[in-house]
Design a protein around this motif. Structure first.
Motif, PDB file in Angstrom:
ATOM      1  N   ARG A  51     -15.929   6.874  -0.604  1.00 19.59           N
ATOM      2  CA  ARG A  51     -17.019   6.247  -1.561  1.00 19.59           C
ATOM      3  C   ARG A  51     -16.344   5.389  -1.662  1.00 19.59           C
ATOM      4  O   ARG A  51     -14.745   5.080  -2.570  1.00 19.59           O
ATOM      5  CB  ARG A  51     -17.647   7.184  -2.960  1.00 19.59           C
ATOM      6  N   ILE A  52     -17.125   4.063  -1.040  1.00 18.67           N
ATOM      7  CA  ILE A  52     -16.126   2.784  -0.917  1.00 18.67           C
ATOM      8  C   ILE A  52     -16.949   1.229  -2.143  1.00 18.67           C
ATOM      9  O   ILE A  52     -18.277   1.511  -1.898  1.00 18.67           O
ATOM     10  CB  ILE A  52     -16.249   2.404   0.268  1.00 18.67           C
ATOM     11  N   GLU A  53     -15.634   0.532  -3.224  1.00 18.40           N
ATOM     12  CA  GLU A  53     -16.891  -0.526  -4.115  1.00 18.40           C
ATOM     13  C   GLU A  53     -15.735  -1.230  -3.400  1.00 18.40           C
ATOM     14  O   GLU A  53     -14.382  -1.379  -3.422  1.00 18.40           O
ATOM     15  CB  GLU A  53     -16.072   0.006  -5.394  1.00 18.40           C
ATOM     16  N   GLY A  54     -16.568  -2.537  -2.995  1.00 20.42           N
ATOM     17  CA  GLY A  54     -16.349  -3.267  -2.436  1.00 20.42           C
ATOM     18  C   GLY A  54     -15.225  -3.461  -0.950  1.00 20.42           C
ATOM     19  O   GLY A  54     -15.880  -2.800  -0.112  1.00 20.42           O
ATOM     20  N   ASP A  55     -13.497  -4.100  -1.341  1.00 21.63           N
ATOM     21  CA  ASP A  55     -12.702  -3.480  -0.333  1.00 21.63           C
ATOM     22  C   ASP A  55     -12.178  -2.183  -0.500  1.00 21.63           C
ATOM     23  O   ASP A  55     -10.824  -2.095  -0.348  1.00 21.63           O
ATOM     24  CB  ASP A  55     -12.009  -4.708   0.094  1.00 21.63           C
ATOM     25  N   ARG A  56     -12.218  -1.192  -1.468  1.00 22.54           N
ATOM     26  CA  ARG A  56     -11.682  -0.355  -1.891  1.00 22.54           C
ATOM     27  C   ARG A  56     -12.392   1.134  -1.595  1.00 22.54           C
ATOM     28  O   ARG A  56     -13.146   0.710  -1.472  1.00 22.54           O
ATOM     29  CB  ARG A  56     -10.220  -1.119  -3.363  1.00 22.54           C
ATOM     30  N   GLU A 108     -17.951  -1.794   4.485  1.00 23.98           N
ATOM     31  CA  GLU A 108     -17.901  -0.952   4.679  1.00 23.98           C
ATOM     32  C   GLU A 108     -17.980  -0.381   5.984  1.00 23.98           C
ATOM     33  O   GLU A 108     -16.500   0.302   5.607  1.00 23.98           O
ATOM     34  CB  GLU A 108     -18.962  -0.286   3.372  1.00 23.98           C
ATOM     35  N   ARG A 109     -17.623  -0.223   6.603  1.00 26.33           N
ATOM     36  CA  ARG A 109     -17.735  -0.609   7.939  1.00 26.33           C
ATOM     37  C   ARG A 109     -15.999  -0.422   8.163  1.00 26.33           C
ATOM     38  O   ARG A 109     -15.507   0.021   9.308  1.00 26.33           O
ATOM     39  CB  ARG A 109     -18.707  -0.737   9.121  1.00 26.33           C
ATOM     40  N   GLU A 110     -16.155  -2.438   7.472  1.00 21.13           N
ATOM     41  CA  GLU A 110     -14.644  -2.132   8.254  1.00 21.13           C
ATOM     42  C   GLU A 110     -13.581  -1.931   7.450  1.00 21.13           C
ATOM     43  O   GLU A 110     -12.395  -1.446   8.008  1.00 21.13           O
ATOM     44  CB  GLU A 110     -14.439  -3.775   7.352  1.00 21.13           C
ATOM     45  N   VAL A 111     -13.526  -1.245   5.822  1.00 18.39           N
ATOM     46  CA  VAL A 111     -13.233  -0.256   5.473  1.00 18.39           C
ATOM     47  C   VAL A 111     -12.604   0.930   6.269  1.00 18.39           C
ATOM     48  O   VAL A 111     -11.633   1.268   6.989  1.00 18.39           O
ATOM     49  CB  VAL A 111     -13.267  -0.295   4.392  1.00 18.39           C
ATOM     50  N   LEU A 112     -13.613   1.586   6.791  1.00 13.76           N
ATOM     51  CA  LEU A 112     -13.701   2.907   7.328  1.00 13.76           C
ATOM     52  C   LEU A 112     -12.967   2.715   8.516  1.00 13.76           C
ATOM     53  O   LEU A 112     -12.112   3.145   8.877  1.00 13.76           O
ATOM     54  CB  LEU A 112     -15.238   3.374   7.965  1.00 13.76           C
ATOM     55  N   ARG A 113     -12.871   1.545   9.171  1.00 14.90           N
ATOM     56  CA  ARG A 113     -12.332   0.951  10.310  1.00 14.90           C
ATOM     57  C   ARG A 113     -10.928   1.176  10.010  1.00 14.90           C
ATOM     58  O   ARG A 113      -9.656   1.957  11.028  1.00 14.90           O
ATOM     59  CB  ARG A 113     -12.744   0.163  11.984  1.00 14.90           C
ATOM     60  N   ARG A 114     -10.463   0.493   9.230  1.00 19.13           N
ATOM     61  CA  ARG A 114      -9.207   0.281   9.307  1.00 19.13           C
ATOM     62  C   ARG A 114      -8.615   1.727   8.628  1.00 19.13           C
ATOM     63  O   ARG A 114      -7.239   1.693   8.937  1.00 19.13           O
ATOM     64  CB  ARG A 114      -8.832  -1.069   7.773  1.00 19.13           C
ATOM     65  N   TYR A 115      -9.414   2.540   7.551  1.00 22.38           N
ATOM     66  CA  TYR A 115      -8.632   3.633   7.392  1.00 22.38           C
ATOM     67  C   TYR A 115      -8.720   4.491   8.652  1.00 22.38           C
ATOM     68  O   TYR A 115      -7.680   5.349   8.336  1.00 22.38           O
ATOM     69  CB  TYR A 115      -9.507   4.321   6.481  1.00 22.38           C
ATOM     70  N   MET A 116      -9.152   4.315   9.619  1.00 26.09           N
ATOM     71  CA  MET A 116      -8.732   5.495  10.801  1.00 26.09           C
ATOM     72  C   MET A 116      -7.772   4.418  11.350  1.00 26.09           C
ATOM     73  O   MET A 116      -6.888   5.721  11.828  1.00 26.09           O
ATOM     74  CB  MET A 116     -10.396   5.018  11.815  1.00 26.09           C
ATOM     75  N   ALA A 117      -7.742   3.401  11.501  1.00 27.09           N
ATOM     76  CA  ALA A 117      -6.546   2.881  12.392  1.00 27.09           C
ATOM     77  C   ALA A 117      -5.294   3.037  11.674  1.00 27.09           C
ATOM     78  O   ALA A 117      -4.007   3.319  12.507  1.00 27.09           O
ATOM     79  CB  ALA A 117      -6.931   1.117  12.582  1.00 27.09           C
ATOM     80  N   ALA A 118      -5.677   3.068   9.874  1.00 28.92           N
ATOM     81  CA  ALA A 118      -3.673   3.607  10.075  1.00 28.92           C
ATOM     82  C   ALA A 118      -3.552   4.898   9.776  1.00 28.92           C
ATOM     83  O   ALA A 118      -2.946   4.967   9.756  1.00 28.92           O
ATOM     84  CB  ALA A 118      -4.272   2.904   8.076  1.00 28.92           C
ATOM     85  N   ALA A 119      -4.165   5.231  10.010  1.00 32.56           N
ATOM     86  CA  ALA A 119      -4.056   7.441   9.979  1.00 32.56           C
ATOM     87  C   ALA A 119      -3.410   7.000  11.684  1.00 32.56           C
ATOM     88  O   ALA A 119      -3.061   8.098  11.520  1.00 32.56           O
ATOM     89  CB  ALA A 119      -5.587   8.272   9.954  1.00 32.56           C
ATOM     90  N   GLU A 120      -4.268   6.721  12.809  1.00 32.90           N
ATOM     91  CA  GLU A 120      -4.067   6.853  13.713  1.00 32.90           C
ATOM     92  C   GLU A 120      -2.897   6.387  14.461  1.00 32.90           C
ATOM     93  O   GLU A 120      -2.009   6.851  15.037  1.00 32.90           O
ATOM     94  CB  GLU A 120      -5.061   6.258  14.413  1.00 32.90           C
ATOM     95  N   SER A 121      -2.333   5.429  13.634  1.00 31.89           N
ATOM     96  CA  SER A 121      -1.026   4.768  13.893  1.00 31.89           C
ATOM     97  C   SER A 121       0.128   5.222  12.584  1.00 31.89           C
ATOM     98  O   SER A 121       1.095   4.658  12.763  1.00 31.89           O
ATOM     99  CB  SER A 121      -1.340   3.309  13.290  1.00 31.89           C
TER     100      SER A 121
END
Length: 489
Positions: A459-464, A362-375
């Motif tokens: 709210r994260i389930e799996g990698d989504r 879930e932390r990896e999903v959060l990291r990618r979420y923030m990176a996508a918004a910032e880029s």
């Protein structure tokens, strides 16, 4: 930070973590946990003068080197000063006797302990109203061994004045602030209201201190008053969840509108009671603090909600709950039988366990979420969303269900060429309600400062990501987040 490997109470090694979930063990057994709890209650610092003296010793013991020792000492000092500040605030508010607090719907006086019969005119007495009506309820709380000794002595013998002045009273009740706030938050769904309700609880307790007979623990007494205050709030506001309504010109998706709980707010994980402060892990159960659970129980009538929280969250028996709410056991069981299906119908598939592997994913999903918004990478961003994701923004009326609808909404605000371009983003990670969250900051075109914009709880389930609840930024300080970030990192 590496967790301690020995029990701070007896010095024995702590059990291993292999295959276990939830919080790390602090004590080796329940007996050691309760012993440490009682020792803290009897500590010499449990007076204002004692706490001031302890702070003085902590200052004298500060050593700049090595850095880890210095940091630990400063952290302990900050905690003690914060406790002293909170005690001073309670003492100040008690001295004013709540003169600026709005009047409650029910009488401010606190009824006698559960062992005393209700007066004939008491609106919370047996047989008054329907089981689901909002009444002057009383609640007990048996999560830990009842307090004993001088901390129970709120009053002298019959007819005498209270032995505690404002400072002594503040020292007595302040240790329960965090767990009471969690309880009030579950009942109300609002962090702001929970803070106000705890303050109202302390003021009611101060006014009623002379009538406290000591037949129940201070914790039991405070929980009864807190639940009373929560039910008063429900009666004043008559809050009821509604359905979101379609907005003209906006694609919300083809699914049914979700429930709209306008008063719902997030709760910072850092503000939860620690294992030392809260011996019973049920009261801070991760699953029963998730936003989806908090939103679901807001649909229950107040009495059903109280029964469900006492029975299924705090773990009281049917008999204990019946005594606490002055209901019959049959009425408690009936209310619970009605509450559980309603709650179950509004909850998604429940997670059965929490593991370190799940947290890391879930932390990896959060990291990618923030990176996508910032880029400003819309493709990367939408790739993290489930097909049927829901996005809501309480208290605002905006809502979207489905990846396609959310993508359409985000496209115009993330495209620098769009006249609706919002600006450039930065994020800081946070935790709310046992879930991962991101504090979002926007630098508007032509400006140089990133300002707090939104707190997204995922709210994260799996990698989504299956649900995003976006909140306004006024609660950032409660999550340890600044309201502004500089332009350069």
């Amino acid at each position: 930070m590496v967790a301690d490997t020995v029990c701070p109470s007896c010095g024995k090694p702590l059990p291993g973590r292999a295959g276990r979930t939830g919080r790390s063990s602090v004590y080796c057994s329940a007996a050691c946990r309760q012993k440490a709890y009682r020792d803290r209650r009897a500590a010499p610092a449990d007076t204002v003068r004692g706490l001031i003296a302890a702070i003085g010793r902590q200052v004298e013991d500060l050593v700049p080197q090595p850095p880890s020792v210095f940091y630990s000492g400063v952290n302990d000092l900050a905690s003690s000063v914060g406790q002293l500040r909170r005690i001073a605030r309670v003492a100040r508010d008690s001295a004013t006797d709540g003169s600026v607090t709005p009047a409650a719907v029910t009488e401010p006086a606190v009824p006698p302990p559960p062992s005393s019969p209700a007066s004939p005119g008491d609106p919370g007495g047996p047989g008054s109203g329907s089981p689901d009506s909002v009444t002057h309820d009383r609640v007990t709380h048996d999560q830990a061994t009842p307090d004993s000794g001088p901390r129970e002595a709120l009053a002298h013998d019959s007819g005498a004045e209270s032995v505690l002045d404002e400072s002594g009273f503040a020292v007595l009740v302040e240790p329960y602030r965090r767990e009471l706030r969690v309880h009030c938050y579950r009942m109300s769904g609002s962090y702001d209201d929970a803070e106000d309700l705890v303050q109202e609880t302390f003021l009611r307790a101060w006014r009623a201190r002379a009538g406290y007979a000591g037949k129940a623990s201070v914790r039991t007494w405070l929980y009864r008053i807190a639940t009373n205050a929560c039910l008063d709030l429900q009666r004043r506001t008559a809050r009821r969840p509604q359905r979101y309504e379609p907005l003209p010109g906006m694609n919300h998706g083809s699914a049914e509108p979700p429930a709209r709980v306008t008063w719902l707010q997030p709760y910072p994980d850092e503000d939860l009671p620690s294992a030392q402060e809260q011996p019973d892990a049920l009261a801070v159960s991760r699953e029963t603090l998730e936003l989806v659970f908090l939103a679901a129980i807001q649909h229950l009538p107040a009495r059903q909600r109280a029964v469900l929280v006492l029975r299924d969250v705090l773990g009281l028996s049917a008999a204990e709950t019946a005594e606490a709410l002055e209901m019959t056991v049959a009425s408690v069981n009936s209310a619970l039988q009605r509450a559980r299906p309603t709650l179950r119908d509004r909850l998604p598939r429940r997670r059965t366990e929490w593991t370190a592997e799940t947290d890391a994913r879930e932390r990896e999903v959060l990291r990618r979420y923030m990176a996508a918004a910032e880029s400003l990478d819309l493709t990367l961003f939408t790739g993290l969303l489930s097909e049927d994701i829901a996005l809501t923004m309480p208290p605002n009326p905006f809502w979207f269900v489905g990846r396609e609808a959310i993508t359409e909404f985000l496209q115009i605000s993330l495209d620098p060429a769009s006249p609706m371009f919002l600006g450039h983003w930065r994020h800081l990670p946070a935790r709310a309600n046992g879930q991962l969250a991101a504090g979002g900051y926007v630098r508007r075109p032509g400006t140089t400062v990133y300002r707090a914009q939104v707190l997204d709880v995922l709210r994260i389930e799996g990698d989504r990501i299956v649900e995003i609840t976006s909140f306004e930024p006024h609660l950032f300080p409660a999550f340890g987040l600044p309201l502004r970030l500089p332009a350069d990192r």
